[in-house]
Scaffold this motif. Structure first.
Motif, PDB file in Angstrom:
ATOM      1  N   ASP A  91      99.016 -45.711  23.382  1.00  0.00           N
ATOM      2  CA  ASP A  91      97.665 -46.202  23.617  1.00  0.00           C
ATOM      3  C   ASP A  91      96.678 -45.381  22.789  1.00  0.00           C
ATOM      4  O   ASP A  91      96.043 -44.441  23.280  1.00  0.00           O
ATOM      5  CB  ASP A  91      97.328 -46.118  25.114  1.00  0.00           C
ATOM      6  N   ALA A  92      96.556 -45.752  21.525  1.00  0.00           N
ATOM      7  CA  ALA A  92      95.718 -44.994  20.590  1.00  0.00           C
ATOM      8  C   ALA A  92      94.251 -44.990  21.005  1.00  0.00           C
ATOM      9  O   ALA A  92      93.563 -43.981  20.850  1.00  0.00           O
ATOM     10  CB  ALA A  92      95.867 -45.563  19.181  1.00  0.00           C
ATOM     11  N   GLU A  93      93.777 -46.103  21.556  1.00  0.00           N
ATOM     12  CA  GLU A  93      92.364 -46.205  21.913  1.00  0.00           C
ATOM     13  C   GLU A  93      91.993 -45.245  23.043  1.00  0.00           C
ATOM     14  O   GLU A  93      90.996 -44.528  22.965  1.00  0.00           O
ATOM     15  CB  GLU A  93      92.052 -47.645  22.324  1.00  0.00           C
ATOM     16  N   GLN A  94      92.809 -45.233  24.093  1.00  0.00           N
ATOM     17  CA  GLN A  94      92.517 -44.348  25.227  1.00  0.00           C
ATOM     18  C   GLN A  94      92.662 -42.877  24.818  1.00  0.00           C
ATOM     19  O   GLN A  94      91.856 -42.031  25.202  1.00  0.00           O
ATOM     20  CB  GLN A  94      93.435 -44.681  26.405  1.00  0.00           C
ATOM     21  N   THR A  95      93.679 -42.579  24.027  1.00  0.00           N
ATOM     22  CA  THR A  95      93.865 -41.206  23.547  1.00  0.00           C
ATOM     23  C   THR A  95      92.661 -40.761  22.733  1.00  0.00           C
ATOM     24  O   THR A  95      92.106 -39.682  22.959  1.00  0.00           O
ATOM     25  CB  THR A  95      95.156 -41.108  22.710  1.00  0.00           C
ATOM     26  N   ALA A  96      92.216 -41.596  21.790  1.00  0.00           N
ATOM     27  CA  ALA A  96      91.075 -41.250  20.939  1.00  0.00           C
ATOM     28  C   ALA A  96      89.801 -41.066  21.760  1.00  0.00           C
ATOM     29  O   ALA A  96      88.979 -40.195  21.459  1.00  0.00           O
ATOM     30  CB  ALA A  96      90.868 -42.316  19.872  1.00  0.00           C
ATOM     31  N   GLU A  97      89.641 -41.863  22.821  1.00  0.00           N
ATOM     32  CA  GLU A  97      88.465 -41.744  23.678  1.00  0.00           C
ATOM     33  C   GLU A  97      88.392 -40.357  24.319  1.00  0.00           C
ATOM     34  O   GLU A  97      87.330 -39.719  24.344  1.00  0.00           O
ATOM     35  CB  GLU A  97      88.526 -42.808  24.778  1.00  0.00           C
ATOM     36  N   TRP A  98      89.526 -39.848  24.826  1.00  0.00           N
ATOM     37  CA  TRP A  98      89.529 -38.544  25.494  1.00  0.00           C
ATOM     38  C   TRP A  98      89.492 -37.394  24.499  1.00  0.00           C
ATOM     39  O   TRP A  98      88.902 -36.345  24.776  1.00  0.00           O
ATOM     40  CB  TRP A  98      90.692 -38.455  26.471  1.00  0.00           C
ATOM     41  N   VAL A  99      90.059 -37.580  23.329  1.00  0.00           N
ATOM     42  CA  VAL A  99      89.946 -36.547  22.287  1.00  0.00           C
ATOM     43  C   VAL A  99      88.485 -36.452  21.842  1.00  0.00           C
ATOM     44  O   VAL A  99      87.965 -35.357  21.619  1.00  0.00           O
ATOM     45  CB  VAL A  99      90.906 -36.837  21.108  1.00  0.00           C
ATOM     46  N   ALA A 100      87.793 -37.595  21.758  1.00  0.00           N
ATOM     47  CA  ALA A 100      86.369 -37.590  21.391  1.00  0.00           C
ATOM     48  C   ALA A 100      85.535 -36.876  22.449  1.00  0.00           C
ATOM     49  O   ALA A 100      84.581 -36.152  22.124  1.00  0.00           O
ATOM     50  CB  ALA A 100      85.874 -39.017  21.188  1.00  0.00           C
ATOM     51  N   LYS A 101      85.884 -37.050  23.727  1.00  0.00           N
ATOM     52  CA  LYS A 101      85.175 -36.329  24.796  1.00  0.00           C
ATOM     53  C   LYS A 101      85.387 -34.821  24.653  1.00  0.00           C
ATOM     54  O   LYS A 101      84.463 -34.039  24.865  1.00  0.00           O
ATOM     55  CB  LYS A 101      85.646 -36.802  26.173  1.00  0.00           C
ATOM     56  N   ALA A 102      86.598 -34.426  24.305  1.00  0.00           N
ATOM     57  CA  ALA A 102      86.886 -33.003  24.100  1.00  0.00           C
ATOM     58  C   ALA A 102      86.096 -32.475  22.903  1.00  0.00           C
ATOM     59  O   ALA A 102      85.540 -31.366  22.955  1.00  0.00           O
ATOM     60  CB  ALA A 102      88.383 -32.795  23.894  1.00  0.00           C
ATOM     61  N   PHE A 103      86.024 -33.264  21.830  1.00  0.00           N
ATOM     62  CA  PHE A 103      85.249 -32.859  20.655  1.00  0.00           C
ATOM     63  C   PHE A 103      83.788 -32.629  21.042  1.00  0.00           C
ATOM     64  O   PHE A 103      83.199 -31.600  20.703  1.00  0.00           O
ATOM     65  CB  PHE A 103      85.354 -33.922  19.552  1.00  0.00           C
ATOM     66  N   ALA A 104      83.193 -33.581  21.775  1.00  0.00           N
ATOM     67  CA  ALA A 104      81.789 -33.455  22.174  1.00  0.00           C
ATOM     68  C   ALA A 104      81.579 -32.221  23.042  1.00  0.00           C
ATOM     69  O   ALA A 104      80.584 -31.500  22.884  1.00  0.00           O
ATOM     70  CB  ALA A 104      81.341 -34.712  22.918  1.00  0.00           C
ATOM     71  N   ASN A 105      82.511 -31.958  23.940  1.00  0.00           N
ATOM     72  CA  ASN A 105      82.420 -30.790  24.818  1.00  0.00           C
ATOM     73  C   ASN A 105      82.446 -29.491  24.005  1.00  0.00           C
ATOM     74  O   ASN A 105      81.592 -28.621  24.172  1.00  0.00           O
ATOM     75  CB  ASN A 105      83.569 -30.809  25.825  1.00  0.00           C
ATOM     76  N   VAL A 106      83.406 -29.359  23.119  1.00  0.00           N
ATOM     77  CA  VAL A 106      83.580 -28.101  22.377  1.00  0.00           C
ATOM     78  C   VAL A 106      82.550 -27.961  21.259  1.00  0.00           C
ATOM     79  O   VAL A 106      82.123 -26.848  20.950  1.00  0.00           O
ATOM     80  CB  VAL A 106      85.032 -27.991  21.869  1.00  0.00           C
TER      81      VAL A 106
END
Length: 124
Positions: A91-106
């Protein structure tokens, strides 16, 4: 401690989930990969598992709604990181969504300052 090696497909899945941003650097780490912004890691690959460093609220949301996993060696998982659910490997879309949240956080954290190099001690 056994270090799992990611497959080329795992590496490609990780790279495709990382946001395209000039501030992002993906680099090898102990045979795996890490994604960094301002010198701080926001996502990593450990074998087939993608781990992310989320805000406390996002981490609670993810863990309460999905079956997450520890990130890193079983004997010593990385604190502050959560492994995305195994079921998301396709599920590339869901994975990318949570990686993007991690990027914004860090990305909101202060840049990491390089450690001062130690002066070599004279041999006795």
């Amino acid at each position: 401690m056994q270090m799992p090696k990611p497959s080329e497909a795992d590496k490609e899945r990780f790279r495709s989930a990382v946001p395209e941003n000039s501030d992002v650097e993906v680099k090898p780490m102990f045979g795996n990969l890490g994604a960094f912004v301002n010198g701080n890691m926001f996502a990593g690959l450990f074998g087939p598992t993608i781990g992310v460093k989320l805000s406390e609220a996002d981490q609670q949301e993810l863990e309460s709604n999905h079956q997450t996993q520890p990130f890193g060696p079983a004997e010593r998982p990385m604190g502050g990181y959560v492994g995305l659910p195994e079921s998301w490997q396709d599920d590339a879309e869901q994975t990318a969504e949570w990686v993007a949240k991690a990027f914004a956080n860090v990305a909101a954290l202060p840049p990491k300052t390089p450690k001062a190099s130690r002066a070599k001690q004279p041999k006795k």
